[in-house]
Design a protein around this motif. Structure first.
Motif, PDB file in Angstrom:
ATOM      1  N   GLN A 171      11.531   4.733  -7.591  1.00 57.07           N
ATOM      2  CA  GLN A 171      10.276   4.487  -6.642  1.00 57.07           C
ATOM      3  C   GLN A 171      10.595   3.372  -5.663  1.00 57.07           C
ATOM      4  O   GLN A 171       9.817   2.139  -5.730  1.00 57.07           O
ATOM      5  CB  GLN A 171       9.086   3.995  -7.556  1.00 57.07           C
ATOM      6  CG  GLN A 171       8.373   5.068  -8.377  1.00 57.07           C
ATOM      7  CD  GLN A 171       9.443   5.378  -9.634  1.00 57.07           C
ATOM      8  OE1 GLN A 171      10.227   4.551 -10.236  1.00 57.07           O
ATOM      9  NE2 GLN A 171       9.389   6.707  -9.977  1.00 57.07           N
ATOM     10  N   THR A 209       7.144   7.881   1.084  1.00 48.97           N
ATOM     11  CA  THR A 209       7.456   6.809   1.963  1.00 48.97           C
ATOM     12  C   THR A 209       9.187   6.759   2.272  1.00 48.97           C
ATOM     13  O   THR A 209       9.167   6.720   3.772  1.00 48.97           O
ATOM     14  CB  THR A 209       7.060   5.330   1.466  1.00 48.97           C
ATOM     15  OG1 THR A 209       5.694   5.460   0.927  1.00 48.97           O
ATOM     16  CG2 THR A 209       7.299   4.342   2.749  1.00 48.97           C
ATOM     17  N   ASP A 249       9.826  10.726  -3.074  1.00 48.21           N
ATOM     18  CA  ASP A 249       9.089   9.433  -2.732  1.00 48.21           C
ATOM     19  C   ASP A 249       8.728   9.835  -1.253  1.00 48.21           C
ATOM     20  O   ASP A 249       9.402   9.995  -0.242  1.00 48.21           O
ATOM     21  CB  ASP A 249      10.019   8.405  -2.768  1.00 48.21           C
ATOM     22  CG  ASP A 249       9.420   6.789  -2.429  1.00 48.21           C
ATOM     23  OD1 ASP A 249       8.667   6.857  -1.378  1.00 48.21           O
ATOM     24  OD2 ASP A 249       9.208   6.112  -3.500  1.00 48.21           O
ATOM     25  N   LYS A 293       0.856  -1.270  -0.242  1.00 47.10           N
ATOM     26  CA  LYS A 293       0.197  -0.129  -0.057  1.00 47.10           C
ATOM     27  C   LYS A 293       1.012   1.310  -0.167  1.00 47.10           C
ATOM     28  O   LYS A 293       0.219   2.349  -0.024  1.00 47.10           O
ATOM     29  CB  LYS A 293      -0.982   0.024   1.342  1.00 47.10           C
ATOM     30  CG  LYS A 293      -2.025  -1.121   1.220  1.00 47.10           C
ATOM     31  CD  LYS A 293      -2.905  -1.014   2.451  1.00 47.10           C
ATOM     32  CE  LYS A 293      -3.921  -2.079   2.492  1.00 47.10           C
ATOM     33  NZ  LYS A 293      -4.932  -2.090   3.600  1.00 47.10           N
ATOM     34  N   ALA A 294       2.020   1.153   0.145  1.00 47.88           N
ATOM     35  CA  ALA A 294       3.025   2.372   0.190  1.00 47.88           C
ATOM     36  C   ALA A 294       2.829   3.185  -1.130  1.00 47.88           C
ATOM     37  O   ALA A 294       2.687   2.827  -2.081  1.00 47.88           O
ATOM     38  CB  ALA A 294       4.425   1.939  -0.112  1.00 47.88           C
ATOM     39  N   GLU A 295       2.725   4.436  -0.647  1.00 44.90           N
ATOM     40  CA  GLU A 295       2.903   5.642  -1.769  1.00 44.90           C
ATOM     41  C   GLU A 295       4.425   5.739  -2.345  1.00 44.90           C
ATOM     42  O   GLU A 295       5.142   5.620  -1.286  1.00 44.90           O
ATOM     43  CB  GLU A 295       2.401   6.926  -1.172  1.00 44.90           C
ATOM     44  CG  GLU A 295       0.991   6.939  -0.722  1.00 44.90           C
ATOM     45  CD  GLU A 295       0.483   8.212  -0.366  1.00 44.90           C
ATOM     46  OE1 GLU A 295       0.573   9.669  -1.190  1.00 44.90           O
ATOM     47  OE2 GLU A 295       0.163   8.581   0.829  1.00 44.90           O
ATOM     48  N   VAL A 296       4.464   5.981  -3.579  1.00 46.40           N
ATOM     49  CA  VAL A 296       5.850   6.192  -4.056  1.00 46.40           C
ATOM     50  C   VAL A 296       6.061   7.350  -5.031  1.00 46.40           C
ATOM     51  O   VAL A 296       5.093   7.848  -5.398  1.00 46.40           O
ATOM     52  CB  VAL A 296       6.230   4.722  -5.046  1.00 46.40           C
ATOM     53  CG1 VAL A 296       6.138   3.661  -4.047  1.00 46.40           C
ATOM     54  CG2 VAL A 296       5.342   4.804  -6.122  1.00 46.40           C
ATOM     55  N   GLY A 297       7.185   7.733  -5.134  1.00 50.14           N
ATOM     56  CA  GLY A 297       7.517   8.717  -6.261  1.00 50.14           C
ATOM     57  C   GLY A 297       9.082   8.421  -6.540  1.00 50.14           C
ATOM     58  O   GLY A 297       9.779   7.507  -6.216  1.00 50.14           O
TER      59      GLY A 297
END
Length: 338
Positions: free
Chosen positions: A233, A35, A33, A22-26
């Motif tokens: 990511q 997380t 990012d 469920k981690a948000e990433v960037g």
């Protein structure tokens, strides 16, 4: 198989995998990012540091720290059995062009007095400039030995007096701190940079953190990029580390207690000469005969238990979160039958 080869063999729990999924990433190279940013903020805050850097491994965090603190031709003081010297592929020389002054210490724990005697005179042009002192807590080659915090404070005072940064390889630091109860921030005050591993007893699948000041970490980030460690990511894997820090620290006491039980059982084996005092989750047993090492490893394996040879005359057993209470009981029964 019951696997005691290392606490690096741990696998993420179901809850950790769900959290990672469920981690948000960037894009972390752009600093986008969320997380990873939260993991770095959370870890830095734990130890009272201004910033942190997420890296792929403890070797990478240690080598980045050395590269930032030192320049080619300098010298690092560390224990002869230190991981940064013994198990990081000659990285001190290859990555930073830096020499080392190796001290024996007690189970790899060096003292302020020993360090003071080995700091080179900066006015002597024959000698390299001493520019860094590095400690390891717990000490892997010392059988998971915990550093005396009072000695660490003496070493810090010496480093301040001599103008030397103090680095910590804290690969298994939390195994130590759950035993000593030392406040994380008080402990963190003693060091200019700290490496902590997330993929050992804490159970994350990948990663380590380098902690330091707001001036130190940007330099470290640049070195990470040069070493090819910039990630995109990577919040998916960083989430495992964040979950571990938030949920898996206190349970390390269970690993330490299990190791003590195994160590006690090994003292009754006739082929065992001595067992190093078990401080944390590493058990090191010295055998009477070097030839027994390979044989004993195979005997354990035949009974469904994986352990490691640890030099010519020793074996090593490392407990971790993937070892159940039943696993520990079966292992003690196995040892009783040796």
């Amino acid at each position: 198989m019951i696997d005691f080869r290392s606490d690096t063999v741990t696998k993420p729990t179901a809850a950790m995998k769900e959290f990672m999924f469920k981690a948000e990433v960037g894009d972390d190279v752009f600093g986008d990012d969320p997380t990873i940013n939260e993991l770095e903020r959370f870890a830095a805050e734990m130890f009272g540091k201004e910033a942190a850097l997420f890296c792929s491994s403890g070797t990478q965090t240690n080598q980045i720290a050395i590269n930032v603190h030192c320049k080619p031709g300098d010298e690092v003081i560390c224990a002869a059995d230190a991981h940064i010297y013994k198990y990081e592929g000659g990285g001190i020389a290859k990555n930073s062009g830096t020499s080392v002054r190796l001290l024996l210490g007690d189970r790899g724990r060096i003292t302020a007095d020993e360090i003071a005697q080995n700091i080179n005179n900066p006015l002597d042009i024959h000698l390299p400039l001493t520019t860094l002192v590095a400690l390891e807590d717990t000490m892997n080659r010392g059988g998971g030995a915990i550093y005396d915090f009072e000695e660490i404070k003496k070493i810090k005072a010496l480093c301040v007096e001599k103008g030397l940064p103090l680095h910590l390889d804290g690969a298994r630091l939390f195994n130590s701190l759950v035993e000593t109860g030392i406040d994380y921030k008080v402990y963190g005050e003693q060091f200019d940079s700290i490496s902590i591993c997330l993929s050992k007893g804490l159970g994350a699948p990948v990663g380590s953190l380098l902690l330091g000041s707001k001036d130190f970490i940007p330099k470290a980030r640049r070195v990470r990029k040069v070493l090819g460690g910039g990630m995109r990511q990577a919040g998916i894997i960083a989430a495992g580390g964040l979950f571990a820090l938030q949920n898996h620290i206190e349970r390390l006491k269970e690993d330490n207690a299990a190791a003590r039980k195994i160590g006690e059982a090994l003292t009754n084996v006739s082929r065992v000469k001595r067992v190093l005092d078990v401080h944390t989750n590493i058990v090191v047993a010295e055998l009477h005969k070097k030839s027994d090492v390979a044989a004993l490893v195979e005997e354990f394996k035949a009974k469904g238990i994986l352990i490691m040879p640890f030099g010519d005359d020793k074996i090593r057993i490392v407990t971790h979160l993937d070892n159940s209470e039943k696993d520990i009981d079966e292992t003690i029964q196995c040892i009783a039958g040796l």
